[in-house]
Design a protein around this motif. Sequence first.
Motif, short mmCIF file in Angstrom:
data_model
loop_
_atom_site.label_atom_id
_atom_site.label_comp_id
_atom_site.label_asym_id
_atom_site.label_seq_id
_atom_site.Cartn_x
_atom_site.Cartn_y
_atom_site.Cartn_z
N CYS A 272 0.80 -1.16 0.10
CA CYS A 272 -0.02 -0.08 -0.08
C CYS A 272 0.82 1.03 0.06
N MET A 273 0.84 2.10 1.14
CA MET A 273 1.75 3.33 1.23
C MET A 273 3.13 2.80 1.43
N ASP A 274 3.66 1.61 1.68
CA ASP A 274 4.94 1.22 1.95
C ASP A 274 5.54 2.25 2.98
N ILE A 275 5.19 2.16 4.10
CA ILE A 275 5.95 3.18 4.85
C ILE A 275 6.75 2.18 5.91
N ASP A 276 8.10 2.09 5.91
CA ASP A 276 8.71 1.37 6.67
C ASP A 276 9.09 1.76 8.20
N GLY A 277 8.97 0.76 9.09
CA GLY A 277 9.43 1.27 10.29
C GLY A 277 8.01 1.32 11.13
N VAL A 278 6.83 1.20 10.80
CA VAL A 278 5.76 1.42 11.52
C VAL A 278 4.94 0.13 11.19
N GLY A 279 5.16 -0.68 12.26
CA GLY A 279 4.50 -2.23 12.53
C GLY A 279 3.62 -2.06 13.55
N LYS B 34 13.39 8.72 11.46
CA LYS B 34 13.39 7.95 10.26
C LYS B 34 11.62 7.69 9.80
N VAL B 35 10.98 7.35 10.89
CA VAL B 35 9.37 7.19 10.58
C VAL B 35 8.88 8.39 9.86
N VAL B 36 9.08 9.61 10.35
CA VAL B 36 8.62 10.84 9.90
C VAL B 36 9.23 10.76 8.44
N ASP B 37 10.25 10.78 8.11
CA ASP B 37 10.68 10.69 6.59
C ASP B 37 10.18 9.75 5.98
N GLU B 38 9.82 8.74 6.38
CA GLU B 38 8.92 7.65 5.58
C GLU B 38 7.39 8.17 5.29
N LEU B 39 6.92 8.80 6.34
CA LEU B 39 5.69 9.22 6.11
C LEU B 39 5.54 10.37 4.98
N VAL B 40 6.50 11.15 5.09
CA VAL B 40 6.49 12.34 4.00
C VAL B 40 6.64 11.87 2.75
N LYS B 41 7.70 10.44 2.55
CA LYS B 41 8.04 10.10 1.12
C LYS B 41 6.60 9.44 0.61
N SER B 42 5.80 8.85 1.53
CA SER B 42 4.69 8.05 1.20
C SER B 42 3.70 9.17 0.70
N LYS B 43 3.68 10.44 1.02
CA LYS B 43 2.71 11.46 0.29
C LYS B 43 2.78 11.43 -1.29
N GLN C 277 2.94 8.70 -3.09
CA GLN C 277 2.41 7.45 -3.67
C GLN C 277 1.17 8.07 -4.59
N PRO C 278 1.28 7.31 -5.90
CA PRO C 278 0.06 7.51 -6.73
C PRO C 278 -1.29 6.89 -6.25
N LEU C 279 -2.28 7.38 -6.89
CA LEU C 279 -3.65 7.15 -6.58
C LEU C 279 -3.93 5.84 -6.49
N SER C 280 -3.51 4.91 -7.27
CA SER C 280 -3.81 3.45 -7.11
C SER C 280 -3.17 2.92 -5.83
N ARG D 102 -8.70 15.38 4.76
CA ARG D 102 -7.68 15.57 5.77
C ARG D 102 -6.10 15.21 5.24
N LEU D 103 -6.26 14.01 4.16
CA LEU D 103 -5.31 13.68 3.70
C LEU D 103 -4.55 14.51 2.35
N ARG D 104 -5.73 14.97 1.78
CA ARG D 104 -5.49 16.11 0.85
C ARG D 104 -4.71 17.29 1.38
N VAL D 105 -5.26 17.74 2.69
CA VAL D 105 -4.63 18.74 3.16
C VAL D 105 -3.12 18.59 3.69
N ALA D 106 -3.00 17.30 3.90
CA ALA D 106 -1.64 16.92 4.42
C ALA D 106 -0.45 16.70 3.51
N GLY D 107 -1.06 16.84 2.04
CA GLY D 107 -0.02 16.94 1.14
C GLY D 107 -0.13 15.69 -0.04
N LEU D 108 -0.97 14.66 0.18
CA LEU D 108 -1.01 13.38 -0.37
C LEU D 108 -1.30 13.85 -1.77
N THR D 109 -0.89 13.07 -2.86
CA THR D 109 -0.91 13.35 -4.38
C THR D 109 -2.38 13.26 -4.70
#
Length: 730
Positions: free
Chosen positions: A468-475, A535-544, A546-549, A615-622
């Motif tokens: 899915c969003m492939d957020i490493d470090g969040v288990g 590192k987790v925060v960086d992963e969350l930022v990177k996941s923003k 991710q494409p619509l699919s 809220r996801l849109r406001v957070a900056g997701l694509t």
Amino acid sequence: MDAQAEGTDEAARAEAREAAAERAAELNRQLEYHAYRYYALDAPEITDAAFDKLLIELQQIEAAYPELVTPRSYTQRVGGYVSPQFQSVEHMARMYSMDDAMNLDELDEWLERTEAALGAGHATYTCELKIDGLGVALTYEDGRFVRAATRGDGVTGEDVTLNVRTIRDVPMRLSQAALAHMGADARRPIEVRGEVYMPKGSFLRLNEEADAQGREPFANPRNAAAGSLRQKDPKVTARRDLATFLYAVADTAPLHVDSQHAFLSWLKEAGFSVNPNVARCTTPAEVHAFCADALAHREDLDYDIDGVVVKVDSFAQQDELGFTARAPRWAIAFKFPPEEKETVLREIRIQVGRTGVLTPVAEFDPVTVSGSTIARATLHNEDEVHRKDVRVGDTIVVHKAGDVIPEVVGPVLAKRPADAAEWRMPRTCPACGSPVVHEEGEVAYRCVSIDCPAQVKERLAHWVSRGCMDIDGVGDELIDKLIEAGLVHDVADFYQLTADDLAGLDTGRTYLKDDKRRGVRAGDPIPVGATIAAKVVDELVKSKAQPLSRVLFALGIRHVGKSVAEVLARRFLTLDALIVANEDDIAAVDGVGPKIAQSVRQFFSVPENLAVLERLRVAGLTLEEDLSGEAARASQETGVAEDLVAAQPLAGLTFVLTGTLERRTRDEAGAALKALGAKVTGSVSKKTSYVVAGPGAGSKLAKAESLGVPVLDEEALEQVLATGEVPAAE
């Protein structure tokens, strides 16, 4: 018959065979899953009777379509699994399963077949109690105990030698009298077989200890015995008070006995524990009498039994009758009906599952059934509640189906209160108050709110997963702590987290020793810490990005898997376009259809879901699909997204991946195929273009072979990916 009619009949037969093949594949999948739950996890989800019903249906299909029988079919193997945590042991001879007779009529049918095969009056039977424990094989060499193994898959078992050594009634040496009986064969290896069980008194003491220590109690003595025998530490097994009954042998030749009854006498002479409740019966009437007596006195025993095993006594006649693929023809297990008790139904409570399904659960006065106390049982769904017509205040009959799973049989109508009202499923979710959805043709009622607290952990874990969003470090552990701290309630909350929020969270682990430099003592909780938090925060930022699919799949919309999410994203390109699309527009997309369209439309009609998406849109997701280039930004009305796909070399082809691939994961292989325009699905049908099969491929490969779908190995797949060309049809 004219050619047209003959062609119609042939088409009907082909259609019926295809339906039978699909059902057989599904039955094999269900049987494998439930067998794994029972044998490997000691945690069954369905009753023995329900399992047997699935197996009988598969046997009937394979009898009608013999070409569907493959070596991988569940009908062709013994039930059981070998755990990788133990060394494997190959048995001296195969340990077979036993066919079941679920009632006296089925027992009589077996007796009649046996009498017909051997001649009326020529068979003598040995009747033994069916011990509800764990099957084992004990190997002796030169009269000394050398090895013990579980039954496993019938050919290979788990080495539990050290644990079995702690069981007091297992002899370490065979008696001299038994060895003398073997004569010149006394030095030959022998493998005797039987059951490890836990006495009822020991089981009750074990669960009392579990309650006192806050541990989960065992469901029944059989699960307790299995769990105790599979301990990695033999000292734990030694404290569990296990016992055995032996009743079989891999090879009778070294023992110089000619019947089951004589063999049981040899076992006792050798020093083994043999169940004393055994009888030789010369007529079916005597077999019936033994079964009736065993059923009447089952509660008087200090161990659990779930039936009677009836065997042809003569070893020569056993050889004459032989075996089927999974069971001896010379033996059958007559299964007892479950013990039933009366109690009072106090409440029907709704349980909201991790996928949003609302399940009615009966809460009743505690009652002891089959050795343990039960006070609740699932009622499955509204239709089942109405079928059984159970109402709050009723006196109800309960049992443990298969002596394992609590079940409400039905009400005692003569004791029904005058004011007992018919029960109805609530129309709002008891966990969050959102409207409940009930799809036409389904029995389940569901809550589809994305912020339902009953579903929150599962939705959060799905969101961050690799596919899915492939957020490493969040288990799972971190998600649990975030929920406990009140920091996340839905997926949008992830994007409000700061490094400071995360750094101070307790990981659930503690320091093992003092560390004065860091100012901690042994036993202090270990925090997440600044490094991991960053590192987790960086992963969350990177996941923003991710494409619509990916976002659509991560949202956990019912029926929307990875493939459907990709198809929807390619067609609508933006989340806004999909939100405003009507059900017909969604259903018109190739590979979607009305059922998925209804589920998507329901999801986007829930206000709470739209609020999370905003809220996801406001957070900056694509929230847009990335198809690259100007074409990706074209209007959906032009159909350019589909044109892009059609121009690719594998456009119009459908692939299914199964088994284990060595050069890349199945997800990576699927992504590579999709990049060339192919469609990748999870099920095989007549429309499938190719199946890619690696080692361990199962029902999907079998179905492909039965439908004539071309099968590629990994080398052929790599060629397809390198050239964009598929092999020519042979």
